[in-house]
Each structure stands twice: as structure tokens, then as C-alpha cells.
Design an enzyme around this catalytic site. Sequence first.
Site, short mmCIF file in Angstrom:
data_model
loop_
_atom_site.label_atom_id
_atom_site.label_comp_id
_atom_site.label_asym_id
_atom_site.label_seq_id
_atom_site.Cartn_x
_atom_site.Cartn_y
_atom_site.Cartn_z
CG HIS A 82 5.43 1.59 -8.58
ND1 HIS A 82 6.42 0.63 -8.68
CD2 HIS A 82 4.40 1.00 -7.93
CE1 HIS A 82 6.01 -0.48 -8.10
NE2 HIS A 82 4.78 -0.29 -7.65
CD GLN B 207 -2.08 8.35 5.38
OE1 GLN B 207 -1.04 8.23 4.73
NE2 GLN B 207 -2.80 7.32 5.77
N GLY C 161 -1.20 1.70 7.35
CA GLY C 161 -1.47 0.36 6.84
C GLY C 161 -0.74 -0.68 7.67
CB ILE D 127 3.68 -4.40 3.04
CG1 ILE D 127 3.33 -4.85 1.61
CG2 ILE D 127 5.00 -3.65 3.03
CD1 ILE D 127 3.04 -3.72 0.66
CG ASN E 279 -5.68 4.65 -2.88
OD1 ASN E 279 -6.31 4.34 -1.87
ND2 ASN E 279 -5.24 3.75 -3.73
CG ASN F 161 1.22 1.13 -5.82
OD1 ASN F 161 2.17 1.84 -6.07
ND2 ASN F 161 1.34 -0.16 -5.55
CB ALA G 157 -3.54 -4.17 10.45
#
EC number: 1.1.1.82
Length: 441
Positions: free
Chosen positions: A281, A206, A105, A110, A199, A225, A107
Site C-alpha cells: 500500500h 497490539q 483509533g 475514519i 508505528n 499505515n 476517536a
Amino acid sequence: MALTQLNSTCSKPQLHSSSQLSFLSRTRTRTLPRHYHSTFAPLHRTQHARISCSVAPNQVQVPAAQTQDPKGKPDCYGVFCLTYDLKAEEETKSWKKLINIAVSGAAGMISNHLLFKLASGEVFGPDQPIALKLLGSERSIQALEGVAMELEDSLFPLLREVVISIDPYEVFQDAEWALLIGAKPRGPGVERAALLDINGQIFAEQGKALNAVASRNAKVIVVGNPCNTNALICLKNAPNIPAKNFHALTRLDENRAKCQLALKAGVFYDKVSNMTIWGNHSTTQVPDFLNARIDGLPVKEVIKDNKWLEEEFTEKVQKRGGVLIQKWGRSSAASTSVSIVDAIRSLITPTPEGDWFSSGVYTNGNPYGIAEDIVFSMPCRSKGDGDYELVNDVIFDDYLRQKLAKTEAELLAEKKCVAHLTGEGIAVCDLPGDTMLPGEM
């Protein structure tokens, strides 16, 4: 070490084109480019040059270029192709050994804050050279090139290499730290169970890539998340890396809790210690005021308002992200990047005596009676070696136990939802309620 002396005996790079900017793409089984490699030079382009020179202690020479096999893996972006070889330097006391940091992520907003903190030395120290391996997507690759250009223009002396790619197997090669930020945000009408699956597939892939090519002792921090369950999926798909090395980021929640306690007590936030975020979370997370301290005293001795602690304080921490979105119009980015820095530094810096920090970690063998085989935020201490141990000297009351049971049940339900991604059979999704944080909506 700064480049302080030039030596005319070093040879010049071989030039293959006069263009200022070029791209080298590599494909595996797809027709779209999976890896971009561009080279900038002051006047001409060096397409396949690797720069190296012999550097004796206390001596710096200008690099000599050697022609690189065009079939070899492109391993640098732009000006980072023109930096001198660190191998000889690593033998001196001026630099530590270069470390590889992978960021997914890369680009996004965060990462836009985080990458410059990493490159400046703020995170790993002023004598630690780094290589940044940046993972994007086909949609974001041009933005990722822009990020790499900004890193070039910032002239960070510690940033020795930048790689950009949409292939996790390239980005995670030899990674010693993997910061997994990229994830699909929850859009209108998307069920929470569907987002877990979407996700989850990203983090399963990954995890497999990390398992195949990353350092066997890589430290992995999952930010995307729902981060607890994504971390579980990732570690289940990476059996070659110790499960203990995987973390779900709950440090921003801890920082928010410290802020609220400091405001209520009328002290600066550095007076707040021993703050734990327990569990998921999500809005079931448990900010622990029972074990936290303000200026060395138990919170309940300083803030003698149990109703505020159990209701207003807890709700403020749980819903802080949603309030920020209402005010700012976007989810947390800068404060999230700060919390990632805090999380890393908590692992590479010895924890102050008597204090601890929060991290979502694998529960097997935990001393609290939390269900095993999930990723649950708990209090940790570190000796500064990248590892951690769970804190034993915490206390529980009925209120805290009740809250822990709720967040534990939610994580167990999420685990069943992604069983098909963790190798545990057919997914059965029966979530107790929609408690996903507003920033994920």
C-alpha cells in the site's frame, strides 16, 4: 428484537449516586486512568448495575438489575448498561449470537464514519447484534467518550454493548474482529524508517494483546499505515492466531482503480470486475489491468490504449490519495471507512462466481512466486465464512512481473527495517526509496 412489553415484576436498578455522568477508572501500573466507564440513566446514576432477565421465545420483559461486584470488569458504557441480557434471546431465531468487534483509533475520522455503519447493521446484517470495544489513547479519551455518547443517541437496536479504554488487553478481550486503524501519522522531517519503527511498536503491542485475549479465530484488518508491514509485525506477535487471519487494507486502492477504469470506458463502476491490487500500500502498488474485466471482457479489449493503462491509469491510482489531500485538505476518511466495510463483507459474503477481491495477506504458500513471509496484496476469493483462498487463474506478462518485483523488493526492505519487532534479530534499514503514500506524510 424490539422492547415491546414491560413487566412490572422486574426489579429496579440500585442507585448509588444522583449525578448524571460518572467515571470509573481502573489502573494497572500507571497513574493515569486506563479504562473509563460512565453510566447514564434517565433520572439517577447506576454505578455498578448489570441488567438481566429471563426471556422466553417470543416474549420480552423489562430487565431486572442485579448488583455487580465493584471489583468486576466494567463492561458497558452509558445506556448500554441498561440493555437486557441477550443470553436467552440468543437461543431464539430472532438474533444471531452477539459478536465482539474491537476498533483501535476509535476517536479518529475514519472510525467516526465506520462505527455507525457497524452499529446500523450495514456490515454484518440486520439480525446480528454487536458489541463495540473502542481503543483510544490518553490524549483522545475525552473524544472517545463523545463518540460513545453519539452512539447512545443514535438508538441502534443491534448495538448491545460499548466499551471504551486505552488498554488493548481490555478492548481485545474475546474480540472476533479487530479493526486496527490507529497509527501515528508521518509528520514533517520524520524519516520513513523512523515511522516504521514508531508505528511498528504500536502494532507489536497490539499483536501481543490480541495473542493473549482475543478469540483464537479473530479476523484482523490493519488500516494504520504502513499497513502491510504493520500487519506483518502484528501477526508475528500473535502466534496463537492463524497468520492467514491478518489482512492489510488495500480495498480502497481497488475501489479507486475500478473507478478510473469505469470513467475511461464510459460505464458504471459495477461493470468492472476482477480488479487486483498487487503488493504494498504505497506508490509501488500495482493496479492490475491485465486480469481485470469490464462488462465481462478483458480491459485491453475495451480500453485499447496501452500507454494510458501503463502510465496514466497506474499513476492515477497510486497517487489518488495525494490529489484528494490537495483538494480536500485532509486524507481519506469516508471512502476509507467504506472500503473497510467492503473488505469485511468480502470475507463474510460468498464471492460472486468468477470474480475476486484484493487484500494484503500473508504470502506463505502463495502460487505466484512472491517471496514468502511478507504481507502482500493479492487476489482472493471467499465462501463467506470469514476465510479466503488465493486465486489461481490469473495471468502475467513481462510488464506485470516487472512491477511486482519492485513492490516485492520494497516490502522485503521494510521487513528488514522492523526485524527487531518481529523476533528476527537486529533491524537493518536500507529502503529503496521514499514511496510512502502522500496521505501518510
